[in-house]
Enzyme design. Sequence first.
Site, PDB file in Angstrom:
ATOM      1  N   PHE A   1      -4.220   3.401  14.881  1.00  0.00           N
ATOM      2  CA  PHE A   1      -4.459   4.385  13.827  1.00  0.00           C
ATOM      3  C   PHE A   1      -5.657   3.943  13.005  1.00  0.00           C
ATOM      4  CE2 PHE A   1      -1.130   7.662  13.162  1.00  0.00           C
ATOM      5  CZ  PHE A   1      -0.455   7.462  14.362  1.00  0.00           C
TER       6      PHE A   1
ATOM      7  N   ASN B   1       0.843  -1.193   0.000  1.00  0.00           N
ATOM      8  CA  ASN B   1       0.000   0.000   0.000  1.00  0.00           C
ATOM      9  C   ASN B   1       0.881   1.246   0.000  1.00  0.00           C
ATOM     10  OD1 ASN B   1       0.488   0.867   2.867  1.00  0.00           O
ATOM     11  ND2 ASN B   1      -0.346  -1.177   3.238  1.00  0.00           N
TER      12      ASN B   1
HETATM   13  N1  CTP Z   1      -3.855  -3.198  11.999  1.00  0.00           N
HETATM   14  C1  CTP Z   1      -3.149  -4.266  12.508  1.00  0.00           C
HETATM   15  N2  CTP Z   1      -3.166  -5.461  11.857  1.00  0.00           N
HETATM   16  C2  CTP Z   1      -3.884  -5.621  10.731  1.00  0.00           C
HETATM   17  C3  CTP Z   1      -4.610  -4.529  10.216  1.00  0.00           C
HETATM   18  C4  CTP Z   1      -4.574  -3.335  10.864  1.00  0.00           C
HETATM   19  O1  CTP Z   1      -2.493  -4.124  13.536  1.00  0.00           O
HETATM   20  N3  CTP Z   1      -3.872  -6.795  10.131  1.00  0.00           N
HETATM   21  C5  CTP Z   1      -3.816  -1.909  12.740  1.00  0.00           C
HETATM   22  C6  CTP Z   1      -3.111  -0.774  12.053  1.00  0.00           C
HETATM   23  O2  CTP Z   1      -1.750  -0.732  12.420  1.00  0.00           O
HETATM   24  C7  CTP Z   1      -3.855   0.440  12.576  1.00  0.00           C
HETATM   25  C8  CTP Z   1      -5.250  -0.085  12.849  1.00  0.00           C
HETATM   26  O3  CTP Z   1      -5.147  -1.506  12.868  1.00  0.00           O
HETATM   27  O4  CTP Z   1      -3.331   0.878  13.821  1.00  0.00           O
HETATM   28  C9  CTP Z   1      -6.326   0.314  11.884  1.00  0.00           C
HETATM   29  O5  CTP Z   1      -5.978  -0.003  10.585  1.00  0.00           O
HETATM   30  P1  CTP Z   1      -7.019   0.250   9.412  1.00  0.00           P
HETATM   31  O6  CTP Z   1      -6.447  -0.341   8.158  1.00  0.00           O
HETATM   32  O7  CTP Z   1      -7.479   1.663   9.393  1.00  0.00           O
HETATM   33  O8  CTP Z   1      -8.244  -0.589   9.905  1.00  0.00           O
HETATM   34  P2  CTP Z   1      -8.751  -2.037   9.701  1.00  0.00           P
HETATM   35  O9  CTP Z   1      -8.808  -2.724  11.007  1.00  0.00           O
HETATM   36  O10 CTP Z   1      -7.981  -2.701   8.634  1.00  0.00           O
HETATM   37  O11 CTP Z   1     -10.268  -1.780   9.305  1.00  0.00           O
HETATM   38  P3  CTP Z   1     -10.960  -1.380   7.910  1.00  0.00           P
HETATM   39  O12 CTP Z   1     -10.216  -2.084   6.835  1.00  0.00           O
HETATM   40  O13 CTP Z   1     -12.363  -1.871   8.123  1.00  0.00           O
HETATM   41  O14 CTP Z   1     -10.940   0.117   7.828  1.00  0.00           O
END
Ligand code: CTP
Length: 404
Positions: free
Chosen positions: A323, A210
Site C-alpha cells: 500500500f 498514526n
Molecule cells: N511498510 C512496511 N514496513 C515499514 C513501513 C512501511 O511494511 N516499516 C509497508 C506498509 O505496510 C505499506 C507500504 O510499506 O504497504 C508503504 O507504506 P508507506 O508508509 O506509504 O511508505 P513508506 O515506505 O513508509 O515510504 P514514505 O514514508 O517515503 O512514503
Amino acid sequence: MNVVLGVGGGIAAYKAAELVRLLQERGFSVQVVMTLAAQEFVRPLTFAALTGKKVITELFASEGGEQVLASAVEHIRVAEEHEMMVVAPATADLLARFAHGLANDFLTTLYLAFTGPVVLAPAMNTHMWLHPATQANVRLLRERGHTVMEPEEGPLACGMTGPGRLPEPQRIAAVVHALAGKQRDLEGETVLVTAGPTEEPIDPVRFISNRSSGKMGYALAQAAAARGARVILVSGPVNLIEPYGVRVVRVRTALEMRKAVLEHLEEATIIVKAAAVADYHVARVPEHKIKKTAMRLSLELEPTPDILAEVGQKKGDRLLIGFAAETENLVAEARRKLESKNCDMVVANLVGPEETGFGADENEVTLVMRTGEVVRLPRASKLEVAGAIFDHAVRLRLALHAAQ
Ligand code: CTP
C-alpha cells in the site's frame, strides 16, 4: 447462486424491488420472503412478478378456514436451497429478533435455520438506529459474523436528517457480490493480510502511532475469506470486530508485526500489506515514565525495519501487494515503491480527504501493477474496494505466470 431476500416493514421496502433487479443482473436467483409489516408497504405481487416465484409471506397458511403449517419444513427447505441471506430493509425490530433468536414468523424462523452468510441492510429513524438497544443488537450480529451495513445519512421519511436511510440498492448488490465468493477463486490460497497502525512506545504510558483505523485491512481479510481463502490477519491495535472465519494475530509494534509476518510467510501464497507501519521508533524506551521538567525534550528515533521490503526480498513466487498512502504524486510514488520493495501491485491512495482517508468507510484507490498497468478504481465502500483488489490480483497473477 441462490439468494433469499427478506423484506422488512419499512418505507424503504419499495427499494427492495430495485435490489431484486440488480441482484438478478449480477446473475443471482432471488427468492423473496416478506414480513407481515412489509406487506403493508409493498404488495407481494410486485416481487412475484419480478422474480417469477411465489413470495413467501407466512409461516402458517389457511386451508379451508383452518390454519395449517405452510409446510412443516418449508423454512428448512428454503434455508438449504439458498446460499446467502440478505435482508433489506432490516428494521430495528428485525435486527432485535435476529439478534436474540426469536422465531415468530417465516423470516425469523428461516434466519435460525440458515447457516450461510447473512447481509443486513438497516433502515430506520436516526434515533432508533442510534439507540443503545439497536447498537447492541448490531454488535451482536456483527460478532456472529454477519455483515450489517451502515445505513446512509440524509433526509429520512420521518422528517429527520441523519443516519438511517437504507443503503442504496447498488451498494447492497455490490456487497452481496463481494461476499458471494461466486467463483470461490481464492480457494486453496492462504492470504496473509496486515492491518491497522503500529504503536511505538515512548515510555511505559505513552506511544507514537498514526490515524490508521484498520478498516481497509479488515475488509480485505473478510473479502478473501468470502472467496474461499484461508486468511491470517496480522493486526495492529484497532477497535474493530474480528472478521468471521479469519485467524487474527494481534501485535503492537512494528517489530512485533515483522516477527508475526515472517512467521507466517512460508504458508502464505498472497500477502497484502495494508498496515500503516511506523517508520521510526524510540531508540531507547525508558523503564519508567518520563517526568515533566521545564527543559525541552528530544526523542531519539531510529528507523524500523521495512517489513514490505524484506518480504519483497523473500517472496519467491508469492503475490505481494503493498500500500502507499501519499499526499502528492500518487502514481509516481506508488511505482517507486513497487520497484524498490519488489511488489507485484501497489494500492495507492491520496490521504487527506476525510471521506476516503484514514478511518473512513469508503476508499478511492489507484492500483499500480508490475505489468505497468494502472487502474483507477471508483470510490466505494472498503469491502467493495477489497473485492476489486482481489479481482485484479487474480488477473495479475495469471498475467505474470503467462509472461514467465
Ligand atoms: N511498510 C512496511 N514496513 C515499514 C513501513 C512501511 O511494511 N516499516 C509497508 C506498509 O505496510 C505499506 C507500504 O510499506 O504497504 C508503504 O507504506 P508507506 O508508509 O506509504 O511508505 P513508506 O515506505 O513508509 O515510504 P514514505 O514514508 O517515503 O512514503
